[in-house]
Motif scaffolding. Structure first.
Motif, PDB file in Angstrom:
ATOM      1  N   THR A  43       0.810  -1.216   0.000  1.00 59.09           N
ATOM      2  CA  THR A  43       0.000   0.000   0.000  1.00 59.09           C
ATOM      3  C   THR A  43       0.847   1.272   0.000  1.00 59.09           C
ATOM      4  OG1 THR A  43      -0.199  -0.158   2.399  1.00 59.09           O
ATOM      5  CG2 THR A  43      -2.007  -1.059   1.080  1.00 59.09           C
ATOM      6  N   ASN A  44       2.165   1.147   0.219  1.00 59.33           N
ATOM      7  CA  ASN A  44       3.019   2.336   0.161  1.00 59.33           C
ATOM      8  C   ASN A  44       3.103   2.823  -1.280  1.00 59.33           C
ATOM      9  OD1 ASN A  44       4.505  -0.016  -0.487  1.00 59.33           O
ATOM     10  ND2 ASN A  44       6.401   1.110  -0.267  1.00 59.33           N
ATOM     11  N   GLY A  45       3.067   4.092  -1.490  1.00 62.11           N
ATOM     12  CA  GLY A  45       3.128   4.655  -2.835  1.00 62.11           C
ATOM     13  C   GLY A  45       1.793   4.641  -3.567  1.00 62.11           C
ATOM     14  N   MET A  46       0.714   4.264  -2.886  1.00 62.96           N
ATOM     15  CA  MET A  46      -0.596   4.216  -3.525  1.00 62.96           C
ATOM     16  C   MET A  46      -1.173   5.626  -3.616  1.00 62.96           C
ATOM     17  SD  MET A  46      -3.884   1.774  -2.736  1.00 62.96           S
ATOM     18  CE  MET A  46      -4.247   2.369  -1.098  1.00 62.96           C
ATOM     19  N   LEU A  47      -1.665   5.976  -4.793  1.00 62.99           N
ATOM     20  CA  LEU A  47      -2.265   7.291  -5.021  1.00 62.99           C
ATOM     21  C   LEU A  47      -3.777   7.207  -4.869  1.00 62.99           C
ATOM     22  CD1 LEU A  47      -0.197   8.202  -8.207  1.00 62.99           C
ATOM     23  CD2 LEU A  47       0.297   8.815  -5.833  1.00 62.99           C
ATOM     24  N   SER A  48      -4.422   8.327  -4.688  1.00 61.42           N
ATOM     25  CA  SER A  48      -5.882   8.336  -4.560  1.00 61.42           C
ATOM     26  C   SER A  48      -6.566   8.184  -5.919  1.00 61.42           C
ATOM     27  CB  SER A  48      -6.348   9.615  -3.871  1.00 61.42           C
ATOM     28  OG  SER A  48      -5.953  10.737  -4.641  1.00 61.42           O
ATOM     29  N   THR A  49      -5.832   8.429  -7.003  1.00 63.53           N
ATOM     30  CA  THR A  49      -6.410   8.294  -8.344  1.00 63.53           C
ATOM     31  C   THR A  49      -6.391   6.831  -8.777  1.00 63.53           C
ATOM     32  OG1 THR A  49      -4.269   8.722  -9.358  1.00 63.53           O
ATOM     33  CG2 THR A  49      -5.727  10.609  -9.050  1.00 63.53           C
ATOM     34  N   ARG A  50      -7.234   6.515  -9.748  1.00 60.64           N
ATOM     35  CA  ARG A  50      -7.334   5.148 -10.259  1.00 60.64           C
ATOM     36  C   ARG A  50      -6.863   5.094 -11.707  1.00 60.64           C
ATOM     37  NH1 ARG A  50      -9.832   1.370  -7.163  1.00 60.64           N
ATOM     38  NH2 ARG A  50     -10.749   2.157  -5.252  1.00 60.64           N
ATOM     39  N   GLU A  51      -6.537   3.894 -12.153  1.00 58.88           N
ATOM     40  CA  GLU A  51      -6.132   3.685 -13.538  1.00 58.88           C
ATOM     41  C   GLU A  51      -7.253   4.103 -14.479  1.00 58.88           C
ATOM     42  OE1 GLU A  51      -3.271   2.646 -14.891  1.00 58.88           O
ATOM     43  OE2 GLU A  51      -2.275   2.370 -12.972  1.00 58.88           O
ATOM     44  N   ALA A  52      -6.889   4.585 -15.654  1.00 64.19           N
ATOM     45  CA  ALA A  52      -7.879   4.995 -16.649  1.00 64.19           C
ATOM     46  C   ALA A  52      -8.517   3.760 -17.285  1.00 64.19           C
ATOM     47  CB  ALA A  52      -7.206   5.843 -17.727  1.00 64.19           C
ATOM     48  N   PRO A  53      -9.764   3.873 -17.720  1.00 71.24           N
ATOM     49  CA  PRO A  53     -10.392   2.750 -18.420  1.00 71.24           C
ATOM     50  C   PRO A  53      -9.628   2.416 -19.695  1.00 71.24           C
ATOM     51  CG  PRO A  53     -12.006   4.452 -17.892  1.00 71.24           C
ATOM     52  CD  PRO A  53     -10.650   5.014 -17.572  1.00 71.24           C
ATOM     53  N   ARG A  66     -11.565   0.452 -11.620  1.00 68.20           N
ATOM     54  CA  ARG A  66     -10.169   0.135 -11.942  1.00 68.20           C
ATOM     55  C   ARG A  66      -9.326   0.212 -10.677  1.00 68.20           C
ATOM     56  NH1 ARG A  66      -7.817   0.213 -16.658  1.00 68.20           N
ATOM     57  NH2 ARG A  66      -6.742  -1.401 -15.514  1.00 68.20           N
ATOM     58  N   PRO A  67      -8.133  -0.387 -10.703  1.00 70.44           N
ATOM     59  CA  PRO A  67      -7.279  -0.353  -9.522  1.00 70.44           C
ATOM     60  C   PRO A  67      -6.681   1.029  -9.288  1.00 70.44           C
ATOM     61  CG  PRO A  67      -6.157  -1.436 -11.330  1.00 70.44           C
ATOM     62  CD  PRO A  67      -7.560  -1.171 -11.783  1.00 70.44           C
ATOM     63  N   HIS A  68      -6.205   1.230  -8.080  1.00 70.43           N
ATOM     64  CA  HIS A  68      -5.508   2.473  -7.743  1.00 70.43           C
ATOM     65  C   HIS A  68      -4.215   2.568  -8.546  1.00 70.43           C
ATOM     66  CE1 HIS A  68      -7.738   4.218  -4.383  1.00 70.43           C
ATOM     67  NE2 HIS A  68      -8.070   2.968  -4.085  1.00 70.43           N
ATOM     68  N   ARG A  69      -3.741   3.775  -8.717  1.00 70.95           N
ATOM     69  CA  ARG A  69      -2.438   4.012  -9.340  1.00 70.95           C
ATOM     70  C   ARG A  69      -1.385   4.013  -8.243  1.00 70.95           C
ATOM     71  NH1 ARG A  69      -2.303   8.579 -13.621  1.00 70.95           N
ATOM     72  NH2 ARG A  69      -0.474   7.357 -14.085  1.00 70.95           N
ATOM     73  N   PHE A  70      -0.142   3.710  -8.645  1.00 75.78           N
ATOM     74  CA  PHE A  70       0.967   3.639  -7.701  1.00 75.78           C
ATOM     75  C   PHE A  70       2.154   4.404  -8.252  1.00 75.78           C
ATOM     76  CE2 PHE A  70      -1.627   0.084  -6.544  1.00 75.78           C
ATOM     77  CZ  PHE A  70      -1.492  -0.005  -5.173  1.00 75.78           C
ATOM     78  N   ARG A  71       2.980   4.872  -7.335  1.00 75.66           N
ATOM     79  CA  ARG A  71       4.226   5.540  -7.687  1.00 75.66           C
ATOM     80  C   ARG A  71       5.368   4.551  -7.460  1.00 75.66           C
ATOM     81  NH1 ARG A  71       3.592  10.468  -4.576  1.00 75.66           N
ATOM     82  NH2 ARG A  71       2.265  11.514  -6.049  1.00 75.66           N
ATOM     83  N   LYS A  72       5.490   3.583  -8.344  1.00 73.30           N
ATOM     84  CA  LYS A  72       6.556   2.587  -8.235  1.00 73.30           C
ATOM     85  C   LYS A  72       6.641   1.809  -9.545  1.00 73.30           C
ATOM     86  CE  LYS A  72       4.422   0.672  -4.531  1.00 73.30           C
ATOM     87  NZ  LYS A  72       4.173  -0.248  -3.444  1.00 73.30           N
ATOM     88  N   PRO A  73       7.725   1.082  -9.763  1.00 80.27           N
ATOM     89  CA  PRO A  73       7.877   0.310 -11.002  1.00 80.27           C
ATOM     90  C   PRO A  73       6.831  -0.801 -11.113  1.00 80.27           C
ATOM     91  CG  PRO A  73       9.970   0.486  -9.841  1.00 80.27           C
ATOM     92  CD  PRO A  73       8.912   1.026  -8.924  1.00 80.27           C
ATOM     93  N   VAL A  74       6.611  -1.247 -12.330  1.00 77.49           N
ATOM     94  CA  VAL A  74       5.634  -2.301 -12.616  1.00 77.49           C
ATOM     95  C   VAL A  74       6.380  -3.567 -13.018  1.00 77.49           C
ATOM     96  CG1 VAL A  74       3.798  -2.994 -14.201  1.00 77.49           C
ATOM     97  CG2 VAL A  74       3.882  -0.655 -13.344  1.00 77.49           C
ATOM     98  N   PHE A  75       5.909  -4.697 -12.535  1.00 80.84           N
ATOM     99  CA  PHE A  75       6.439  -6.006 -12.921  1.00 80.84           C
ATOM    100  C   PHE A  75       5.296  -6.793 -13.528  1.00 80.84           C
ATOM    101  CE2 PHE A  75       7.175 -10.485 -11.960  1.00 80.84           C
ATOM    102  CZ  PHE A  75       8.401 -10.668 -12.562  1.00 80.84           C
ATOM    103  N   PHE A  76       5.494  -7.348 -14.719  1.00 77.26           N
ATOM    104  CA  PHE A  76       4.457  -8.071 -15.447  1.00 77.26           C
ATOM    105  C   PHE A  76       4.799  -9.555 -15.449  1.00 77.26           C
ATOM    106  CE2 PHE A  76       2.838  -9.869 -19.408  1.00 77.26           C
ATOM    107  CZ  PHE A  76       1.502  -9.498 -19.348  1.00 77.26           C
ATOM    108  N   LEU A  77       3.860 -10.403 -15.030  1.00 68.64           N
ATOM    109  CA  LEU A  77       4.047 -11.847 -15.006  1.00 68.64           C
ATOM    110  C   LEU A  77       2.898 -12.490 -15.747  1.00 68.64           C
ATOM    111  CD1 LEU A  77       5.597 -14.328 -13.907  1.00 68.64           C
ATOM    112  CD2 LEU A  77       4.151 -14.180 -11.882  1.00 68.64           C
TER     113      LEU A  77
END
Length: 102
Positions: A43-53, A66-77
């Protein structure tokens, strides 16, 4: 973010309030199976805004929040992209269990 076909009957529930977990239907396969988009993060780095549709046709057929936006790198699996990749179901299940533990 994690992208995988859903192989378990229900979503695993995070056991900690510090784990952010969001599951949404990305699309359906040609056989009608769910292809889910999972967002898992601390939950650290979580913003109040959500991902765009997502505006592409056929994506996110159920709509929803949609999920919340975050201020951190993304890892895709990704798992089970091709037929016959059954062992990746077990690998993904283990990775998911690891990410959701405290």
């Amino acid at each position: 973010m994690l992208l995988a076909q859903s192989f378990w009957p229900s979503s695993p529930a995070p056991r900690s309030a510090e784990i952010y977990y969001h599951r949404e239907l990305l699309c359906r396969s040609l056989e009608g199976r769910r292809v889910d988009l999972l967002t898992i993060s601390g939950t650290n780095g979580m913003l109040s805004t959500r991902e765009a549709p997502l505006g592409a046709p056929g994506l996110m057929p159920e709509g929803g929040e949609r999920p919340h936006r975050f201020r951190k790198p993304v890892f895709f699996l990704s798992a089970r992209v091709h037929p016959g990749e059954v062992p990746t179901s077990h690998v993904f299940d283990g990775a998911l269990a690891f990410l959701l533990r405290e």
